[in-house]
Design a protein around this motif. Structure first.
Motif, PDB file in Angstrom:
ATOM      1  N   GLY B 121       1.555   5.019   9.401  1.00 44.97           N
ATOM      2  CA  GLY B 121       0.273   4.582   8.148  1.00 44.97           C
ATOM      3  C   GLY B 121       0.016   3.242   8.802  1.00 44.97           C
ATOM      4  N   GLU B 122      -1.063   2.705   8.207  1.00 45.91           N
ATOM      5  CA  GLU B 122      -2.093   1.062   8.777  1.00 45.91           C
ATOM      6  C   GLU B 122      -1.865   0.616   7.812  1.00 45.91           C
ATOM      7  OE1 GLU B 122      -6.019   1.906  11.531  1.00 45.91           O
ATOM      8  OE2 GLU B 122      -6.276   1.229   9.510  1.00 45.91           O
ATOM      9  N   PHE B 123      -2.160  -1.099   8.574  1.00 44.59           N
ATOM     10  CA  PHE B 123      -2.410  -2.048   7.274  1.00 44.59           C
ATOM     11  C   PHE B 123      -3.846  -2.445   8.719  1.00 44.59           C
ATOM     12  CE2 PHE B 123       1.665  -1.348   6.350  1.00 44.59           C
ATOM     13  CZ  PHE B 123       1.746  -1.680   4.493  1.00 44.59           C
ATOM     14  N   LEU B 124      -4.897  -2.746   8.010  1.00 43.30           N
ATOM     15  CA  LEU B 124      -6.031  -3.545   8.406  1.00 43.30           C
ATOM     16  C   LEU B 124      -5.508  -5.049   7.197  1.00 43.30           C
ATOM     17  CD1 LEU B 124      -8.887  -1.505   8.083  1.00 43.30           C
ATOM     18  CD2 LEU B 124      -7.935  -2.139  10.016  1.00 43.30           C
ATOM     19  N   SER B 171      -4.171 -10.134   2.598  1.00 41.51           N
ATOM     20  CA  SER B 171      -4.346  -8.907   1.845  1.00 41.51           C
ATOM     21  C   SER B 171      -4.175  -8.144   3.100  1.00 41.51           C
ATOM     22  CB  SER B 171      -5.175  -9.098   0.726  1.00 41.51           C
ATOM     23  OG  SER B 171      -6.300  -9.107   1.103  1.00 41.51           O
ATOM     24  N   ALA B 172      -4.650  -7.062   2.269  1.00 40.43           N
ATOM     25  CA  ALA B 172      -4.319  -5.770   3.757  1.00 40.43           C
ATOM     26  C   ALA B 172      -4.787  -4.728   2.924  1.00 40.43           C
ATOM     27  CB  ALA B 172      -3.037  -5.019   4.615  1.00 40.43           C
ATOM     28  N   VAL B 173      -5.596  -3.292   4.020  1.00 42.80           N
ATOM     29  CA  VAL B 173      -6.355  -2.491   3.294  1.00 42.80           C
ATOM     30  C   VAL B 173      -4.884  -1.274   4.116  1.00 42.80           C
ATOM     31  CG1 VAL B 173      -7.592  -0.609   3.306  1.00 42.80           C
ATOM     32  CG2 VAL B 173      -8.008  -3.157   2.911  1.00 42.80           C
ATOM     33  N   TYR B 174      -4.614  -0.243   3.409  1.00 48.98           N
ATOM     34  CA  TYR B 174      -2.947   0.383   3.726  1.00 48.98           C
ATOM     35  C   TYR B 174      -3.922   1.503   4.175  1.00 48.98           C
ATOM     36  CZ  TYR B 174       0.991   3.409   3.868  1.00 48.98           C
ATOM     37  OH  TYR B 174       1.601   4.543   4.571  1.00 48.98           O
ATOM     38  N   SER B 175      -3.699   2.275   5.318  1.00 46.34           N
ATOM     39  CA  SER B 175      -3.852   4.461   4.312  1.00 46.34           C
ATOM     40  C   SER B 175      -2.846   4.683   5.343  1.00 46.34           C
ATOM     41  CB  SER B 175      -5.096   4.161   5.159  1.00 46.34           C
ATOM     42  OG  SER B 175      -5.662   3.448   6.348  1.00 46.34           O
ATOM     43  N   ILE B 267      14.642  -0.984  22.298  1.00 41.90           N
ATOM     44  CA  ILE B 267      14.818  -1.624  20.928  1.00 41.90           C
ATOM     45  C   ILE B 267      14.614  -2.465  20.045  1.00 41.90           C
ATOM     46  CG2 ILE B 267      17.207  -1.209  22.334  1.00 41.90           C
ATOM     47  CD1 ILE B 267      16.341  -4.502  22.941  1.00 41.90           C
ATOM     48  N   HIS B 268      13.741  -2.171  19.980  1.00 39.24           N
ATOM     49  CA  HIS B 268      11.898  -2.755  18.807  1.00 39.24           C
ATOM     50  C   HIS B 268      12.090  -1.916  18.098  1.00 39.24           C
ATOM     51  CE1 HIS B 268      14.021  -6.350  20.207  1.00 39.24           C
ATOM     52  NE2 HIS B 268      13.662  -6.524  21.636  1.00 39.24           N
ATOM     53  N   SER B 269      12.435  -0.065  18.072  1.00 39.21           N
ATOM     54  CA  SER B 269      11.140   0.553  17.372  1.00 39.21           C
ATOM     55  C   SER B 269      10.760   0.378  16.280  1.00 39.21           C
ATOM     56  CB  SER B 269      11.729   2.054  17.781  1.00 39.21           C
ATOM     57  OG  SER B 269      13.149   2.353  18.015  1.00 39.21           O
ATOM     58  N   SER B 270      11.840  -0.055  15.708  1.00 38.61           N
ATOM     59  CA  SER B 270      11.910   0.238  13.680  1.00 38.61           C
ATOM     60  C   SER B 270      11.063  -2.025  13.635  1.00 38.61           C
ATOM     61  CB  SER B 270      13.321   0.223  13.571  1.00 38.61           C
ATOM     62  OG  SER B 270      13.905  -0.442  13.858  1.00 38.61           O
ATOM     63  N   LEU B 271      10.906  -2.438  15.291  1.00 38.60           N
ATOM     64  CA  LEU B 271      10.650  -3.502  14.416  1.00 38.60           C
ATOM     65  C   LEU B 271       8.944  -4.125  13.107  1.00 38.60           C
ATOM     66  CD1 LEU B 271      11.316  -6.488  15.593  1.00 38.60           C
ATOM     67  CD2 LEU B 271       8.595  -6.875  16.739  1.00 38.60           C
ATOM     68  N   VAL B 272       8.380  -3.005  13.456  1.00 40.22           N
ATOM     69  CA  VAL B 272       7.385  -2.150  12.666  1.00 40.22           C
ATOM     70  C   VAL B 272       7.000  -0.781  12.552  1.00 40.22           C
ATOM     71  CG1 VAL B 272       6.113  -4.610  13.475  1.00 40.22           C
ATOM     72  CG2 VAL B 272       5.522  -2.441  14.605  1.00 40.22           C
ATOM     73  N   ARG B 273       6.994  -0.615  11.508  1.00 38.03           N
ATOM     74  CA  ARG B 273       6.742   1.056  11.608  1.00 38.03           C
ATOM     75  C   ARG B 273       4.964   1.725  11.205  1.00 38.03           C
ATOM     76  NH1 ARG B 273      11.175  -0.607   8.910  1.00 38.03           N
ATOM     77  NH2 ARG B 273       9.789  -1.445   7.124  1.00 38.03           N
ATOM     78  N   ASN B 274       4.681   1.040  10.818  1.00 34.69           N
ATOM     79  CA  ASN B 274       3.540   1.098  10.924  1.00 34.69           C
ATOM     80  C   ASN B 274       2.385   0.240  11.959  1.00 34.69           C
ATOM     81  OD1 ASN B 274       2.579   2.346   8.095  1.00 34.69           O
ATOM     82  ND2 ASN B 274       4.674   0.526   7.636  1.00 34.69           N
ATOM     83  N   ILE B 275       1.174   0.817  11.477  1.00 35.67           N
ATOM     84  CA  ILE B 275      -0.244   0.139  12.991  1.00 35.67           C
ATOM     85  C   ILE B 275      -0.343  -1.174  11.858  1.00 35.67           C
ATOM     86  CG2 ILE B 275      -1.616   0.328  14.129  1.00 35.67           C
ATOM     87  CD1 ILE B 275      -1.903   3.352  13.405  1.00 35.67           C
ATOM     88  N   LEU B 276      -0.686  -1.881  12.953  1.00 38.57           N
ATOM     89  CA  LEU B 276      -0.926  -3.173  12.313  1.00 38.57           C
ATOM     90  C   LEU B 276      -1.975  -3.549  12.934  1.00 38.57           C
ATOM     91  CD1 LEU B 276       2.370  -5.232  11.682  1.00 38.57           C
ATOM     92  CD2 LEU B 276       1.680  -3.237  10.148  1.00 38.57           C
ATOM     93  N   TYR B 277      -3.632  -3.830  12.357  1.00 37.40           N
ATOM     94  CA  TYR B 277      -4.319  -3.916  12.533  1.00 37.40           C
ATOM     95  C   TYR B 277      -4.714  -5.703  12.066  1.00 37.40           C
ATOM     96  CZ  TYR B 277      -6.107  -0.626  15.817  1.00 37.40           C
ATOM     97  OH  TYR B 277      -6.545   0.568  16.469  1.00 37.40           O
ATOM     98  N   VAL B 278      -5.799  -6.777  12.242  1.00 35.79           N
ATOM     99  CA  VAL B 278      -6.637  -7.705  11.892  1.00 35.79           C
ATOM    100  C   VAL B 278      -7.148  -7.398  12.156  1.00 35.79           C
ATOM    101  CG1 VAL B 278      -6.437 -10.128  12.410  1.00 35.79           C
ATOM    102  CG2 VAL B 278      -4.604  -9.170  13.214  1.00 35.79           C
ATOM    103  N   GLY B 279      -8.066  -7.761  10.548  1.00 39.46           N
ATOM    104  CA  GLY B 279      -9.534  -6.896  10.547  1.00 39.46           C
ATOM    105  C   GLY B 279     -10.488  -8.002  11.100  1.00 39.46           C
ATOM    106  N   GLY B 280     -10.384  -8.711  11.981  1.00 44.42           N
ATOM    107  CA  GLY B 280     -12.003  -9.689  12.824  1.00 44.42           C
ATOM    108  C   GLY B 280     -12.479  -9.149  12.524  1.00 44.42           C
TER     109      GLY B 280
END
Lengths: 415, 503
Positions: B121-124, B171-175, B267-280
């Motif tokens: 998934g991805e969060f903007l 907030s975020a837009v998730y897809s 070792i940090h593979s599960s730190l984040v599971r989604n792509i995290l973009y900042v919508g600047g």
């Protein structure tokens, strides 16, 4: 699933010493695993002398030192599975080992972790620049020269004055390479003083203290590196930048205990050492799993590594025979003034215990104390030189009776 | 150890005619003038490789020429490697049109070619109020481009799903359903499949000039001799303007910009599971933390810098500090001490289209020459680009008859990994990534010629020790298989010989 009394992971100095001691203590069912094709670990590539001064009162090369243990292991007929990698370690002391023929699972009554360490890379210390050929960690270059018979390059800059870096400076000079400088960010050498004298001073190799490499240049092969002096804030001062032409950069910027299996098994780790938390029989927080040598904490003298292997083996033998008390939380060491790390981190068993201590900052004459149970005077204390402080058996006994939790502060006070 | 050059002649499994083999294959200078291709693709990045593979469906003689020793060695290997949903391209642009359906195409190709493709998934993210309009604009673009399933989430819900995200998130837009691939591995597989369907590939072959002839053929001069072709597709990536000037199209300029990436220990593979973009809102900045297909954590790209040249992929102290600071904006407890590698990639924007859109079109002088001026997101668009270029070739006069015996699948040698087994049975050479000897030798057999080539195909040397333990053995395998001295083995092509002999 194969049942096994004792698995030793790693056939370097720690693992070999552990295997020999465990067999001598009557453990029959042992297997030593190693990824390499021959036992001895990193000792095989350390063709310089300086090994065994404490243990054998002799000045041996690495392979000579290893040979003494390999001979013992063979004489005692301890099986060593070479070319075999342990790829998984589960919480319940079940390990998976793979080689060219098979992948096997072993259920072990005790396990000794003796995997050693790996080197920090250019990336780990984040040196900016291009990504050309000609960048080596010092140990990789050592293997290349001493085992494979090739050179990393002809004109060399070495970053970091760890022991391997200084030893490689001499080794390269002896092979006719031009070692332009050893660059060290601290104001003191990172390795043993004897190595600074014998490897750099005797070969007129410049040691640039308080400097670091800030950029690597060259698209296909290293062409030059930029060095800067360090300012008081510990950052490179760009105004002092100057380039040194070279075709090779060697890095001796620290060693990292190779604890991926330890983490996989969920064993508690000490951030200051990069190794597991252990008690004074080198048992980790998981009963029956022991850790020794460079995987526990990076040692500067192999003699200590062998000693730790033996301590761990005695502990493992005790566990296998069922003569040790249940795993308990004993007295824990805490770092006081100017102490970076202490191994072991706790005392749970009544036995003579060597403490291995590293200080934070270099000092002149100092007094090292562990609570009121041990003390020692040292003429100097440096982060690069481990200090051994022995706690007598009767002090341990006194400490552990009555049982219960508690802490002992370790200090280094300049006198 | 098997000798590959003998092996190839016996079994014919070796797919590539690399430059050094040209004389054996009878395609060198004098004789080369007799070898005529219908289409020559210049550049085996992800776009050129995808095109070659799609062209290999048809009854025509095709080839790719590539300056590097292996496909995907240029900008392809230093890209973000996500197959984005179509919300980064303004509606109505060529980029938006060509990115449509990308994920479906990659899923299908992944099955056919047996190359890894995973989705996440991805969060903007909006970390401050000024990010919200940009975030909403992306959602709107996505919807106008025909994508569905974008959800606006409150900060608390973002934190519930990704607890490591900056607690200040508004907030975020998730897809869902964003693809992840390793592009160099894909480029290799695509070229391999094309070659097994009759395409030719020339590596280590730099194009130095192009001439038009009276007989309607182009002569392409390379560092290894000349090749003649009826059609030319310029897929040279950041060097496309240079190639265009060789065909007489002088008006093309590419503006280059460089972004920096850092990769973290697995070792940090599960730190984040989604792509995290900042919508600047600033298009000159990209701020992202996310997983990779191989289970690392990746951080990029910072504010884009202007490189000195197309080769200037150096990483600067400022860029590193900047991406780390930007990464900490997204994930405050970023494990910076566990960065295992960093690198830079260069993207380009052409001067022919507004707003950074792609330009794909004929040369001013001939409809048998097509220039591809591709920027970001080139990896995502590559299947669409391939289809588009094939249409242009057809319109330009190339007759396209589908082969009866096109084989869309690629045999992936199972090497040591037993099906369904978690661990390989084999000698492990790369201890960090558990890569076996057989996997490495298989890669060399398939055409890896350099240390980096082996790395991009097998991951050997890509782990936390960065080849500290395995590089020596990889040099030995390459040396034995290629029948050359270890001192001749390079990191990434001529001039990057890694070790020297003792005298």
């Amino acid at each position: 699933m194969i049942d096994l009394d004792l698995a030793v992971i790693g056939a370097g100095p720690a693992g070999l010493a552990a295997a020999v001691r465990a067999r001598k203590e009557g453990i029959r069912d042992i297997v030593v695993f190693d990824r390499d094709d021959r036992p001895g670990g990193i000792l095989n590539q350390c063709i310089h002398t300086g090994f065994g001064l404490l243990r054998f009162d002799e000045d041996l090369t690495g392979p000579e030192y290893a040979y003494r243990f390999v001979t013992e292991v063979n004489r005692l007929k301890v099986p060593v599975e070479l070319g075999t990698a342990v790829v998984e370690l589960a919480k319940d002391r079940i390990l998976t080992a793979v080689n060219g023929k098979k992948a096997s699972k072993y259920r072990c009554r005790a396990i000794i972790l003796a995997m050693g360490c790996r080197e920090r890379t250019r990336n780990a210390v984040m040196i900016p620049g291009t990504r050309p050929a000609g960048i080596f960690t010092a140990g990789k270059a050592q293997r290349l020269m001493n085992i494979d018979g090739y050179l990393p390059g002809k004109s060399i800059v070495i970053l970091g004055s760890g022991d391997i870096g200084m030893i490689m400076a001499r080794r390269l000079a002896l092979e006719g390479c031009e070692v332009k400088a050893v660059v060290e960010k601290n104001l003191y050498a990172g390795g043993l003083i004897r190595n600074k004298v014998q490897c750099l001073d005797d070969f007129s190799i410049p040691l640039l203290l308080g400097h670091t490499v800030t950029a690597i240049h060259g698209e296909y092969r290293v062409e030059k590196v930029t060095i800067c002096t360090m300012n008081e804030g510990g950052e490179p001062d760009e105004r002092t930048a100057k380039d040194i032409e070279c075709d090779t950069l060697l890095l001796s910027v620290g060693l990292i205990p190779e604890n991926e299996l330890t983490r996989m098994a969920g064993i508690g780790m000490d951030r200051s050492t990069g190794g597991a938390f252990v008690d004074n029989i080198l048992e980790t927080e998981t009963e029956g799993v022991f850790s020794c040598g460079n995987v526990l904490h990076v040692s500067d003298i192999v003699d200590y590594v062998s000693l730790e292997g033996e301590i761990a083996a005695s502990g493992a033998a005790g566990r296998i025979r069922g003569v040790l008390s249940e795993k308990r939380y004993g007295k824990r060491f805490v770092s006081g003034r100017n102490i970076r790390q202490i191994v072991p981190q706790s005392i749970t068993q009544e036995r003579e215990t060597p403490l291995f201590i590293r200080v934070q900052e270099p000092t002149g004459p100092a007094r090292i104390t562990a609570g009121d149970i041990a003390r020692k005077r040292v003429p100097v204390a440096r982060p690069s030189e481990m200090i051994e402080l022995t706690i007598e058996k009767k002090k341990c006994q006194k400490l552990l009776r009555p049982p219960g939790e508690g802490t002992i502060e370790v200090n280094c006070r300049e006198e | 150890m098997k000798n590959i050059s003998e092996d190839r002649e016996k079994s014919g499994i070796f797919p590539f005619n690399s430059a050094c083999d040209c004389d054996k294959e009878g395609i060198r200078d004098g004789e080369l003038s007799k070898a005529v291709f219908d289409v020559v693709v210049i550049g085996a990045g992800i776009v050129g490789s995808m095109l070659l593979r799609e062209l290999s469906r048809f009854e025509c003689e095709i080839a790719v020429v590539e300056q590097f020793p292996q496909p995907g060695f240029g900008v392809t290997k230093s890209s973000l490697s996500y197959i984005h949903r179509n919300h980064f391209n303004p509606p109505g642009t060529l980029a938006a049109k060509l990115c449509a359906g990308a994920r479906k195409a990659f899923r299908k190709l992944s099955d056919e070619l047996r190359v890894d493709y995973k989705e996440t998934g991805e969060f903007l993210l909006a970390l401050e109020p000024s990010h919200i309009p940009q975030m909403m604009k992306r959602k709107q673009w996505g919807e106008q481009n025909g994508e569905t399933g974008f959800r606006i989430m409150k900060g608390s819900e973002v934190l519930r799903r990704e607890p490591e995200v900056n607690p200040a998130v508004l907030s975020a837009v998730y897809s869902s359903g964003h693809g992840m691939i390793y592009p160099p591995e894909w480029a290799f597989a695509l070229v391999e499949n094309a070659c097994s369907n009759g395409a030719h590939a020339f590596f280590g072959t730099k194009v130095i000039g192009i001439a038009g002839n009276d007989d309607g053929l182009f002569t392409i001069h390379t560092g290894n001799g000349t090749i003649r072709s009826r059609f030319i597709v310029n897929a040279a990536g950041n060097k496309a303007a240079k190639i265009a000037s060789m065909t007489g199209d002088d008006g093309i300029e590419l503006t280059l910009s460089r972004g920096t990436f850092a990769i973290f220990d697995k070792i940090h593979s599960s730190l984040v599971r989604n792509i995290l973009y900042v919508g600047g809102g600033d298009p000159a900045v990209s701020q992202v933390v996310g997983p990779t297909v191989s289970g690392n954590l990746i951080l990029g790209l910072g504010s884009f810098k202007t490189p000195d040249s197309t080769e200037d992929t150096k990483v600067t102290r400022e860029s590193l500090d900047e991406i780390i600071a930007m990464g900490r904006d997204i994930v405050p407890d970023l494990p910076v001490t566990d960065i295992i590698t960093f690198f830079a990639g260069i993207k380009s924007v052409n001067n022919l289209e507004e707003g950074g859109d792609f330009h794909i079109g004929y040369s001013d002088l001939s409809r048998r020459v097509i220039h591809l001026l591709i920027g970001s997101p080139g990896v995502t668009a590559s299947p669409g680009i391939a289809r588009h270029v094939i249409d242009l070739l057809s319109d330009g006069g190339l007759s396209l008859v589908e082969k009866k015996l096109f084989d869309s699948s690629r045999e992936k040698k199972e090497d040591d990994w037993d099906k369904g087994q978690k661990w390989p049975c084999g000698r492990i050479v790369c201890r960090c990534e558990n890569v076996t000897e057989a996997t490495i030798q298989n890669a060399i057999e398939r055409g890896a010629r350099t240390i980096d080539g082996v790395k991009h195909l097998t991951r050997a040397g890509m782990g936390r020790c960065q080849g500290g333990f395995c590089e020596g053995r990889i040099i030995r395998y390459l040396s034995e298989a290629l029948g050359i001295e270890p001192t001749e083995i390079t990191k990434k092509g001529e001039g990057s010989e890694q070790i020297k002999g003792m005298e």
